[in-house]
Design a protein around this motif. Sequence first.
Motif, PDB file in Angstrom:
ATOM      1  N   ALA A 192     -16.633  37.105   8.040  1.00 63.04           N
ATOM      2  CA  ALA A 192     -16.254  37.579   6.639  1.00 63.04           C
ATOM      3  C   ALA A 192     -14.971  38.332   7.016  1.00 63.04           C
ATOM      4  CB  ALA A 192     -17.118  38.298   5.817  1.00 63.04           C
ATOM      5  N   ILE A 193     -14.822  39.358   8.172  1.00 63.08           N
ATOM      6  CA  ILE A 193     -13.677  39.937   8.596  1.00 63.08           C
ATOM      7  C   ILE A 193     -12.548  39.474   9.340  1.00 63.08           C
ATOM      8  CG2 ILE A 193     -15.375  42.318   8.428  1.00 63.08           C
ATOM      9  CD1 ILE A 193     -15.417  42.343  11.233  1.00 63.08           C
ATOM     10  N   GLY A 194     -12.947  38.025   9.647  1.00 63.66           N
ATOM     11  CA  GLY A 194     -12.033  37.388  10.355  1.00 63.66           C
ATOM     12  C   GLY A 194     -11.977  37.310  11.767  1.00 63.66           C
ATOM     13  N   SER A 195     -13.231  37.741  12.439  1.00 67.89           N
ATOM     14  CA  SER A 195     -13.525  37.583  13.793  1.00 67.89           C
ATOM     15  C   SER A 195     -14.899  37.177  14.055  1.00 67.89           C
ATOM     16  CB  SER A 195     -13.134  39.109  14.260  1.00 67.89           C
ATOM     17  OG  SER A 195     -13.301  39.114  15.899  1.00 67.89           O
ATOM     18  N   PRO A 196     -15.012  35.789  13.868  1.00 71.88           N
ATOM     19  CA  PRO A 196     -16.237  35.002  14.084  1.00 71.88           C
ATOM     20  C   PRO A 196     -16.642  35.350  15.443  1.00 71.88           C
ATOM     21  CG  PRO A 196     -14.442  33.555  13.788  1.00 71.88           C
ATOM     22  CD  PRO A 196     -13.808  34.975  13.543  1.00 71.88           C
ATOM     23  N   VAL A 197     -18.218  35.604  15.407  1.00 69.16           N
ATOM     24  CA  VAL A 197     -18.750  35.926  16.724  1.00 69.16           C
ATOM     25  C   VAL A 197     -19.916  34.931  16.750  1.00 69.16           C
ATOM     26  CG1 VAL A 197     -20.195  37.431  18.308  1.00 69.16           C
ATOM     27  CG2 VAL A 197     -18.349  38.244  17.071  1.00 69.16           C
ATOM     28  N   SER A 198     -20.027  34.115  17.500  1.00 69.30           N
ATOM     29  CA  SER A 198     -20.936  32.816  17.755  1.00 69.30           C
ATOM     30  C   SER A 198     -21.891  33.486  18.717  1.00 69.30           C
ATOM     31  CB  SER A 198     -20.708  31.814  18.497  1.00 69.30           C
ATOM     32  OG  SER A 198     -19.432  30.997  17.806  1.00 69.30           O
ATOM     33  N   THR A 199     -23.141  33.156  18.567  1.00 69.21           N
ATOM     34  CA  THR A 199     -24.358  33.719  19.263  1.00 69.21           C
ATOM     35  C   THR A 199     -25.282  32.331  19.961  1.00 69.21           C
ATOM     36  OG1 THR A 199     -26.247  33.731  17.863  1.00 69.21           O
ATOM     37  CG2 THR A 199     -24.544  35.603  17.732  1.00 69.21           C
ATOM     38  N   ARG A 200     -26.268  32.479  20.544  1.00 71.01           N
ATOM     39  CA  ARG A 200     -27.089  31.547  21.186  1.00 71.01           C
ATOM     40  C   ARG A 200     -27.881  30.806  20.210  1.00 71.01           C
ATOM     41  NH1 ARG A 200     -29.089  32.456  26.594  1.00 71.01           N
ATOM     42  NH2 ARG A 200     -31.028  31.053  26.230  1.00 71.01           N
ATOM     43  N   ILE A 201     -27.793  31.416  18.971  1.00 68.10           N
ATOM     44  CA  ILE A 201     -28.746  31.020  17.783  1.00 68.10           C
ATOM     45  C   ILE A 201     -27.634  30.307  16.861  1.00 68.10           C
ATOM     46  CG2 ILE A 201     -30.402  31.442  15.976  1.00 68.10           C
ATOM     47  CD1 ILE A 201     -31.629  31.429  18.705  1.00 68.10           C
ATOM     48  N   HIS A 202     -26.800  30.928  16.508  1.00 69.85           N
ATOM     49  CA  HIS A 202     -25.710  30.609  15.529  1.00 69.85           C
ATOM     50  C   HIS A 202     -24.256  30.322  16.183  1.00 69.85           C
ATOM     51  CE1 HIS A 202     -28.661  31.721  12.511  1.00 69.85           C
ATOM     52  NE2 HIS A 202     -28.768  32.984  12.926  1.00 69.85           N
ATOM     53  N   ALA A 203     -24.008  29.090  16.216  1.00 68.31           N
ATOM     54  CA  ALA A 203     -22.616  28.604  16.824  1.00 68.31           C
ATOM     55  C   ALA A 203     -21.479  28.695  16.033  1.00 68.31           C
ATOM     56  CB  ALA A 203     -23.083  27.260  17.613  1.00 68.31           C
TER      57      ALA A 203
END
Length: 405
Positions: free
Chosen positions: A43-54
């Motif tokens: 939402a703030i324009g800096s997407p962070v992927s995680t082990r669960i949510h790619a």
Amino acid sequence: MSIDVPDHEALLRLTTPATYGDGTASRGGALHLSSVLPAISDAIGSPVSTRIHANPAAVREALGMPTASSVIVVLVDGLGYWNIVSRIGHAPYLRSLLSDSVNQRPISTCTPSTTVAAMATFGTGTCPGLTGMTGYTQRNPHTGQLCQLIQFRDAPEPEDVQRMPTVFDTLTGRGVRVTSVGLPKFANSPLTRAALRGSDYHGNLSPTGRIRLACEAAREPGLTYLYIRDTDKVGHAYGWDSDRWVGAFEGVDAQLHMIRRRAPRGTLIVITADHGMIQTNPDQRIDVAGHPELAQGVHMVGGEPRAPMLYTDDDADPEQVAQRWQEVLGDLAQVRTRAQAANAGMFGQIDDRVIPMLGDVIVHAAQRVTIVDSRTQNDKATRLPSVHGSLSMAEMDIPLIMDMA
């Protein structure tokens, strides 16, 4: 507005374990506590992927979350979705937000539905099987003894237990402003270091002071995190359906409304929780110390009263222990071996290093049952009027409520 306020009987039905406790049904996927910070990062324009949510963008869209240059995310400890709905007449601000259909849909917390597991799930965007934070107490793999993960008593260092990168740390490393606001004593607490490390922490002793700090921080693009503990603290002490809890709930609603009034225009406000709460039934308190058939083969009882983890004796067969517990407890609990719980997705993905921390047998209480062990647990802690940790809708369903200043 169409919100069905549950009556007493409906609330009791909410203590029945729900099928989505394993994260595979209606509250799974994006509709989960682990999704909140990845969605906000997008939402703030800096997407962070995680082990669960790619794919953070897909998660954000599934949650119906708009974009904004600045977001304030508020986590209210112990304020489950059904706790809100059942007392919505005491919360005019939250009631106004529930007129929006996107805010009427609960999401799910992790299993167990308890603070230490949920905070790490929230902070990393992953799951207890990866964070190594699997219950209020769990086995310390270095000593073989129980450790407690609120103050990390008798535990390894927080950074050793919880090794997943936090969303805060990742954003800060990219130069994104991340601010946490809470009580001063939580600034460098073990739980903060484990689950929420990476932000610029600002503390204040008063609720108004903390809201002022959060709203001032939100003037700059980025992410602001605010923690409110009132409902959980009062719920454990007096019961979530007590007059004192209602008073605390009214105070939380007023704090949230104050954020709405003071936040810079265009700030996205996201309200969530770590778990809900149920009222216990003293007549359904089961003490392992008073039941030799339950104590047999059990070396230690960890976890919490609604979700005990049993660590069996070296010469005991966990399958036999689980079978005996299920026969004794019947429909008062769901009992699984560690392998069965893992296969059911109870802890999400599980790293090999986390396996020794988990109980050999995993128990989830039903109805309003608590399962305690007075041999090692103090009496007050085994008789709390309201608790959480198991798979019921009342404990698992949490809010994801959004507003735009």
